[in-house]
Structure formats: C-alpha cells, structure tokens
Motif scaffolding. Sequence first.
Motif, mmCIF file in Angstrom:
data_model
loop_
_atom_site.group_PDB
_atom_site.id
_atom_site.type_symbol
_atom_site.label_atom_id
_atom_site.label_comp_id
_atom_site.label_asym_id
_atom_site.label_seq_id
_atom_site.Cartn_x
_atom_site.Cartn_y
_atom_site.Cartn_z
ATOM 1 N N TRP A 11 0.829 -1.215 0.000
ATOM 2 C CA TRP A 11 0.000 0.000 0.000
ATOM 3 C C TRP A 11 0.860 1.260 0.000
ATOM 4 N N ILE A 14 2.474 1.600 -3.564
ATOM 5 C CA ILE A 14 1.471 1.988 -4.561
ATOM 6 C C ILE A 14 1.130 3.466 -4.413
ATOM 7 N N THR A 15 1.004 3.929 -3.182
ATOM 8 C CA THR A 15 0.702 5.339 -2.937
ATOM 9 C C THR A 15 1.809 6.240 -3.474
ATOM 10 N N TYR A 17 3.961 5.502 -5.799
ATOM 11 C CA TYR A 17 3.959 5.357 -7.259
ATOM 12 C C TYR A 17 2.915 6.281 -7.889
ATOM 13 N N LEU A 152 -2.190 -7.105 -8.362
ATOM 14 C CA LEU A 152 -2.480 -6.229 -7.221
ATOM 15 C C LEU A 152 -3.332 -6.911 -6.153
ATOM 16 N N MET A 336 6.066 -4.226 -8.570
ATOM 17 C CA MET A 336 5.993 -2.893 -9.161
ATOM 18 C C MET A 336 6.422 -2.921 -10.626
ATOM 19 N N ILE A 339 3.498 -4.354 -12.518
ATOM 20 C CA ILE A 339 2.477 -3.317 -12.634
ATOM 21 C C ILE A 339 2.879 -2.297 -13.701
#
Length: 507
Positions: A11, A14-15, A17, A152, A336, A339
Amino acid sequence: MASQELVTAGWVLITLYLIMTLWFVIRGARSTKSIADYAVGSIAFSPVAVGLSLAASMTSAATFIINPGFVAYYGISGIISMAIMLPLGALISLVIFTKGFKKVGNAIKALTMAQWIGARYNNKAFATFFAFLSLLLITFVVLICVGLTKVLSGMLNTPETYTLLAIVAVIFGYMMFGGANSMVYTNMIQALLMIIVAVVLLTSGLDHFRDGINGFMDKLAAIDPLLVKPLNEQSPLFRDLFEVVFCQIVVGIAIVCQPHIITKSLLLKSDGDVNKFLVTGIVVEVLFFFVVAAGLYARIAFPDLTIAGETIGVDGIISAYVVQEFTVAVGLLVIMGLISAGISTLEGLIQSLSTTVTADILLPVFFKNRKENVPVPEVFINRLVIVGLALLAFFFSYRQLMAPDLSVGIFAQNGVYAYFSAAFIPVLFGTFVKNVRLIVPVAGAITAVVVHFSVYYGRLTPYMQEGVRNPGVAAALAICSSVLVSLLIHAVVRTRNNAPSKTTVNA
C-alpha cells in the motif's frame, strides 16, 4: 495469500507510485492544449526516452504477467514461440517500417493510425473504417486490466472486483489529462523499473542450474516430459512448427502495425533521432521478451500447478510465484515492475484509442459543418471518450475474471490480431509503394478481417477444432491471404493501366 508485511508495504509503495505518476500527469497537462498535443506531444523528447517508451508500450502485461503462465503450463515450446520467433519478426519489421512510416506521417501531419491511412490514400471513408476497427484494441485493454488485477489483488489481499474497479478508475482517470506529454516520461520510468525486474525474474531461478542446463531440463522433464520438448502437441498453441515458427514470425512482422507502437516514431522531432530511438527500443525489448522464461521457474515451484490445493490459472501463475518465492522487499520490486509493464502499455492504448475515437469518429461527424471561428472542445470530448472506454474496459474485464477462455490472453489476441492483420497491407503499401490504387489496401484490409474471423469462429482448418483456439493461426492465415490478394490486384491494375488516376495515391 500475501503476508501482512507485504500488504502494508504494498500500500505504501502503490501510494508513492501514484504520487509520482500524478506529478508527471499534472506537468504534462499544463502543456496539453489541443488534441494534437495529447496525441503526439508538444515537447521535444529525447530519442532514448522515446525508445524506452516504445519498449515499455510494446511489452505489456501479456509479456510480464500472462505469457509466463503459458510457459509454465506448456514449457520450452512457449519460449521458442513467444521469446524467439515472434520477436524475430517484430523487431525486424519495426526497423523496416519505422523510418518510412515517420517520413509519411510527418508529411501528412498524422496524429493517429487512422489519419495516417486516410491521408496516405486520400480517402476519409477508409480512415473512418480503421477508426472503428481500432475499437478491437479494447480487448488488449482488457488483458492488461485483468493482469494488473491479478497482481495487485494478490499483493494486497483485496477482492478482484474492487481491485479492478480501482485500477480502471485511477489509470483512465489520470489519462484524461496528460496524454503524450506525460506518457513518454512515465513510460521511461516504467521501462527502467521493468529492466531491473526483468533481470531479477530471469536470475531468480539460477539455483536450478547448479547441475548445468541438462540438470535444469531434467527437473522439468521429471514434472512433465512435454515441458522440455520444442513442440508440445498437447498444448492449444504450440503443437507444431506451423504454430510455433511460421505463425509467430508472420504475426510478429505485422504486430508493429498497432497505433501505440508504430506511431511512437511520430513523437520524434528530428529524423536524425530515429537510429538512437530504434537501438534503445530494440535492445531493451529483447530483454523484456525473454522474461517469459520465468514461467519455467514457476512450474518448478508449482509442479502440479496448484497452491493450497487450488489450481492456479494461466493468468495467476507469475503473481503466485512472486508472492511465494521472493522476500518482501524483492517481491515488492518485482510486483511494481509487473504493474509498470501493464500500466505503460495501458497508457499508450488509452491515448491512441481515445485520440482515434475523438479525432477520427466524433469530430468529423458532429463538427463537420461548423463555422471556422467556432472553437471545438477537442480535449473535453476526448475526456468523455476516455470515460466511455473505461466503462467498456471494466465490463469486459469483469467477464474475463469470472469466466476466462483458458486465459484472457486468448480473448485479447483474437481482437488485437484481427486489427493489425487488417492494418498490415495499408501500412506496407503506404510506406513503400509509390503508386497505389485505393482498391489494393481496401481489398487487403477487408480480406484480412474476413479471413481472420472466418477461420476463428468458423473453426476452419484442423487447428480450430479444439475448445481453446489459437488466434495466431487465424491471424497468420489472414495476413498471408491479405498479402496475396493485394499483390494480385496491384499487379492486375498496373498491367491494365500504368497511368495514375484520381484514385491513385502518390507518395
């Protein structure tokens, strides 16, 4: 099931990113004043940056997330097909097409593939045909959305439906603003991360080579002897030389005729930048294509293709491998990268598709008779188009999550392959042949579409008799048929009358 440590760290990452991505989007949005800025940018980009953007766009969630699953299921035959034969055709074709396509594109000021084709053959109806045909690329968008959802949701332990909803809302949301001005930079960062992750994945199974290549092969053969054979007669995709070699080379040659790939050259402001652009893109791309080999490591990790007693689907193999085999830190890095592989291509598809629908379908229809002094809200319309594409993407992605046909890759290939099979002849003749009658590319495009869908849905040829059908076979037959028909018509027309007419296009 990911550990709580991985979930929490995921989390946070991702934030961060998203914050970085939004910074580039805001920066790019400030320079986006028109649909032309959104499509090809208003900034002078470095050829290395565009080359990395090309590699990131050309290599998608299919290469990093979906295709390793096919290799895990069917072995070495998948590597020969997807990491050697298809790239062989694609990269050679990219070199041959790029300079000519850019030269013609700059001369006619094309923003999209449909505009390029319409202007090159001086026919708006043909451009509109390709604009509508480009909607087939929504199948590729679906593939990426499903791949990202699998990765994810596996990392964050979130329900797939809500994960999919968040992915579509966030990525389509920020792509409403930046366009090419931000995409080149986000793609460049994504490509750099993908390079690191490609190396990590390819070296993650080095322990299996302690007894050399033969020892590695023996491990695979102990699981299933078919995994080490160059042809896997029990697979739906790699059964013989026709499927593994011929079809993949033919498909590879035509695969560059997709808007988010071949139009990358239009971002270059100088013809002198083309060579640096190509060298950068090709070197990085070769590395990316070989990532599918990680599927063999995953098969050794999951010899019976199950985890906790449940079968792992083709689309979930690589994410399961990463969560189980890597430490939290390395696993986060790899995830990552996976993704990034999906987002980079998804951004390119959203940008090219929305531009095509806006500039080549909606504006010519609804603003055809406007007065010259009446401004057209191009950027606003483009944003509405992106909202519509997001709704379509969510609907079809949800269906593929619930009931895939072996893999979402099959669904995507059927649509994408049909598109570039149709685009191949118009791009080929438009780039290299000076005097072309309109009937030649039109006949070639229509032949490709008819043959592709007839072979696939009509179950023509022995390759289409199984439950899971190989879209590569349909595409290869479509491309070959298209080439033969177009060459025949071109020869007949030139024999009858060598003089140009009003339907003749001069390069």
